[in-house]
Design an enzyme around this catalytic site. Structure first.
Site, PDB file in Angstrom:
ATOM      1  N   CYS A  94     -23.324  36.864  25.612  1.00 21.67           N
ATOM      2  CA  CYS A  94     -23.266  35.638  26.418  1.00 21.67           C
ATOM      3  C   CYS A  94     -22.985  35.963  27.879  1.00 21.67           C
ATOM      4  O   CYS A  94     -23.510  35.307  28.786  1.00 21.67           O
ATOM      5  CB  CYS A  94     -22.200  34.693  25.869  1.00 21.67           C
ATOM      6  SG  CYS A  94     -22.645  33.911  24.299  1.00 21.67           S
ATOM      7  N   GLU A 105       1.018   3.853   1.911  1.00 21.74           N
ATOM      8  CA  GLU A 105       1.622   4.276   3.167  1.00 21.74           C
ATOM      9  C   GLU A 105       2.946   3.560   3.413  1.00 21.74           C
ATOM     10  O   GLU A 105       3.928   4.174   3.855  1.00 21.74           O
ATOM     11  CB  GLU A 105       0.674   3.998   4.348  1.00 21.74           C
ATOM     12  CG  GLU A 105      -0.649   4.753   4.282  1.00 21.74           C
ATOM     13  CD  GLU A 105      -1.741   3.987   3.561  1.00 21.74           C
ATOM     14  OE1 GLU A 105      -2.918   4.183   3.892  1.00 21.74           O
ATOM     15  OE2 GLU A 105      -1.408   3.186   2.667  1.00 21.74           O
ATOM     16  N   HIS A 152     -24.220  30.383  20.692  1.00 21.55           N
ATOM     17  CA  HIS A 152     -22.891  30.181  21.240  1.00 21.55           C
ATOM     18  C   HIS A 152     -22.903  29.077  22.286  1.00 21.55           C
ATOM     19  O   HIS A 152     -23.948  28.709  22.836  1.00 21.55           O
ATOM     20  CB  HIS A 152     -22.375  31.488  21.848  1.00 21.55           C
ATOM     21  CG  HIS A 152     -21.993  32.506  20.813  1.00 21.55           C
ATOM     22  ND1 HIS A 152     -21.364  33.687  21.135  1.00 21.55           N
ATOM     23  CD2 HIS A 152     -22.154  32.521  19.466  1.00 21.55           C
ATOM     24  CE1 HIS A 152     -21.143  34.380  20.038  1.00 21.55           C
ATOM     25  NE2 HIS A 152     -21.625  33.697  19.011  1.00 21.55           N
ATOM     26  N   CYS A 154      -1.866  -1.166   7.592  1.00 21.20           N
ATOM     27  CA  CYS A 154      -0.990  -0.014   7.384  1.00 21.20           C
ATOM     28  C   CYS A 154      -0.940   0.863   8.633  1.00 21.20           C
ATOM     29  O   CYS A 154       0.120   1.381   9.001  1.00 21.20           O
ATOM     30  CB  CYS A 154      -1.478   0.810   6.194  1.00 21.20           C
ATOM     31  SG  CYS A 154      -1.161   0.031   4.592  1.00 21.20           S
ATOM     32  N   CYS A 187      -5.666   1.469   6.055  1.00 16.66           N
ATOM     33  CA  CYS A 187      -6.302   0.220   6.472  1.00 16.66           C
ATOM     34  C   CYS A 187      -5.710  -0.202   7.815  1.00 16.66           C
ATOM     35  O   CYS A 187      -4.745   0.393   8.304  1.00 16.66           O
ATOM     36  CB  CYS A 187      -6.100  -0.858   5.417  1.00 16.66           C
ATOM     37  SG  CYS A 187      -4.386  -1.443   5.280  1.00 16.66           S
ATOM     38  N   HIS A 244       0.822  -1.208   0.000  1.00 16.57           N
ATOM     39  CA  HIS A 244       0.000   0.000   0.000  1.00 16.57           C
ATOM     40  C   HIS A 244       0.859   1.263   0.000  1.00 16.57           C
ATOM     41  O   HIS A 244       2.040   1.239   0.346  1.00 16.57           O
ATOM     42  CB  HIS A 244      -0.931  -0.011   1.202  1.00 16.57           C
ATOM     43  CG  HIS A 244      -2.012  -1.027   1.097  1.00 16.57           C
ATOM     44  ND1 HIS A 244      -3.059  -1.123   1.996  1.00 16.57           N
ATOM     45  CD2 HIS A 244      -2.234  -2.020   0.183  1.00 16.57           C
ATOM     46  CE1 HIS A 244      -3.865  -2.119   1.651  1.00 16.57           C
ATOM     47  NE2 HIS A 244      -3.376  -2.678   0.563  1.00 16.57           N
ATOM     48  N   CYS A 292     -18.531  36.494  24.890  1.00 18.76           N
ATOM     49  CA  CYS A 292     -18.847  37.780  24.278  1.00 18.76           C
ATOM     50  C   CYS A 292     -19.811  38.548  25.207  1.00 18.76           C
ATOM     51  O   CYS A 292     -20.273  38.008  26.210  1.00 18.76           O
ATOM     52  CB  CYS A 292     -19.471  37.582  22.901  1.00 18.76           C
ATOM     53  SG  CYS A 292     -21.121  36.853  22.934  1.00 18.76           S
TER      54      CYS A 292
END
Length: 411
Positions: A301, A87, A270, A121, A118, A85, A298
């Site tokens: 809030c 990787e 938020h 890997c 996979c 593969h 803020c």
């Protein structure tokens, strides 16, 4: 010629991989330089169900660390060679090209994958990282391979345990691959339909896989809660927008275990408002809530939190922020002062708070390792917060507080 053994730990015998599959491999050929446009669009489209895409393409960037700076070394593309593969092709090639000549050099590597690794890997790459602590690897995938299979999930978690950072590819990553790895003829990247929606699906699934027993992924915590003045790159050249995360712990008399949760901003709401909604639904009496925020609230809030505290006089509410949001704006400063006036304990996160947040919301099995400058940054932000508090006239604040219909308040 059989590839040279790269490590001795379990899962790291890459030289034996060919033997396990009944064959030997010739040396890895040189990486591909660029992809054709059609190949890129077909293989990297982040479909939820991608039929016919039986190959994996791995676009990589390698940077060397020199005097704390990242120096670009090379880039290219690997794909499957026989049964080997992409990787593992990269690992063989990288080991022979770099680690044999300069085994002590530090490298930062980024992969852009059409499929996540996979299980085999993932195990091999994790072993490679375990035996080469001078490497840091960031893996960004267009699609998740067999994400519903517990065995595949376990191996992806193994990767992160060995220090790899994993994420789903979003528009910036696809555009970067198009610009750097595709024969694009000067044409701009054209995003496909539902790219953003599919990214959200892939990203949420990956977070579920990597953090099954925790509320916050380790790398997300280190990036989002980092109290540095500048954003921290998750990989070379890629900066993640610093969002609002709110980790809370609710303790009530008679409860055996605290109630914990992690909230983010939603569209139009938020995280602080989401917390208030959840707490109101519980019908709280005497209780204690501790909140850890990436950004201070803020002004709106802050007003909502002050009202919530006024409605629950027996509630002890502590709010710790990693960073101050728009701290130079007078209206945001006023919001912070409203928190203090209402009886909310508002302060800046320091090492004890970061450690507590890590233990309760990220990984209780692994000790928290502070990043460079954490305590220095905390002291600086604390001084800024103290100056904000001292710069306001107390009586003016009380008058403004009552004008906003937050209720009568005595200092």
């Amino acid at each position: 010629m059989q590839p040279q053994r790269l490590g001795t730990r379990a899962g790291m015998g890459l030289a034996c991989l060919g033997c396990r599959q009944g064959r030997h491999y010739s040396p890895i050929r040189n990486p591909i330089k660029m992809l054709y446009q059609r190949t890129f669009y077909f293989h990297f489209e982040n479909l939820l169900y991608a039929n016919g895409r039986k190959n994996t393409f791995l676009c990589y960037e390698v940077n060397r660390v020199e005097y704390s700076l990242l120096v670009p070394v090379c880039q290219g593309i690997f794909t499957k060679e026989g049964n080997l593969h992409a990787e593992l092709c990269f690992l063989y090639w990288f080991h022979n090209q770099f680690l044999e000549e300069s085994p002590g050099d530090e490298y930062r590597i980024t992969w852009y994958l059409s499929w996540s690794p996979c299980w085999d890997c993932a195990e091999q790459v994790a072993g490679f990282l375990a035996t080469h602590r001078n490497l840091r690897l960031a893996i960004l995938s267009a699609r998740l391979y067999y994400f519903w299979d517990p065995h595949y999930q376990e191996k992806l978690r193994r990767l992160t345990q060995e220090g790899a950072w994993m994420g789903a590819m979003d528009y910036p990553e696809f555009k970067k691959c198009w610009d750097k790895f595709v024969y694009n003829g000067g044409q701009p990247f054209r995003p496909w339909k539902r790219l953003k929606r599919n990214f959200s699906f892939q990203d949420s699934k990956l977070q579920e896989i990597l953090s099954p027993g925790s509320l916050l992924q380790e790398e997300v915590f280190r990036v989002q809660f980092n109290n540095s003045q500048r954003a921290v790159p998750i990989q070379p050249g890629h900066y993640c927008r610093r969002k609002t995360y709110l980790c809370y712990q609710l303790e009530q008399p008679g409860a055996q275990e605290p109630l914990r949760g992690c909230l983010k901003n939603k569209k139009g709401r938020h995280a602080e408002i989401c917390l208030i909604d959840e707490m109101r639904s519980l019908g709280l009496g005497k209780a204690q809530i501790t909140c850890y925020l990436t950004w201070s609230p803020c002004r709106k809030c802050a007003q909502e939190l002050a009202t919530f505290k006024k409605d629950h006089p027996d509630l002890v509410l502590r709010v710790y922020a990693s960073r101050l949001y728009f701290h130079w704006s007078r209206k945001y400063q006023q919001g912070l002062c409203f928190l203090w006036l209402s009886g909310i304990q508002m302060d800046v996160m320091d090492l004890p708070q970061f450690t507590d947040c890590w233990t309760n919301f990220v990984n209780p099995q692994r000790p928290f390792k502070p990043w460079h400058g954490l305590e220095k940054n905390s002291r600086s932000i604390k001084r800024r917060l103290r100056r904000i508090k001292e710069s306001w006239n107390l009586q003016d604040l009380i008058n403004d507080f009552e004008k906003l219909q937050l209720g009568p308040l005595s200092p």
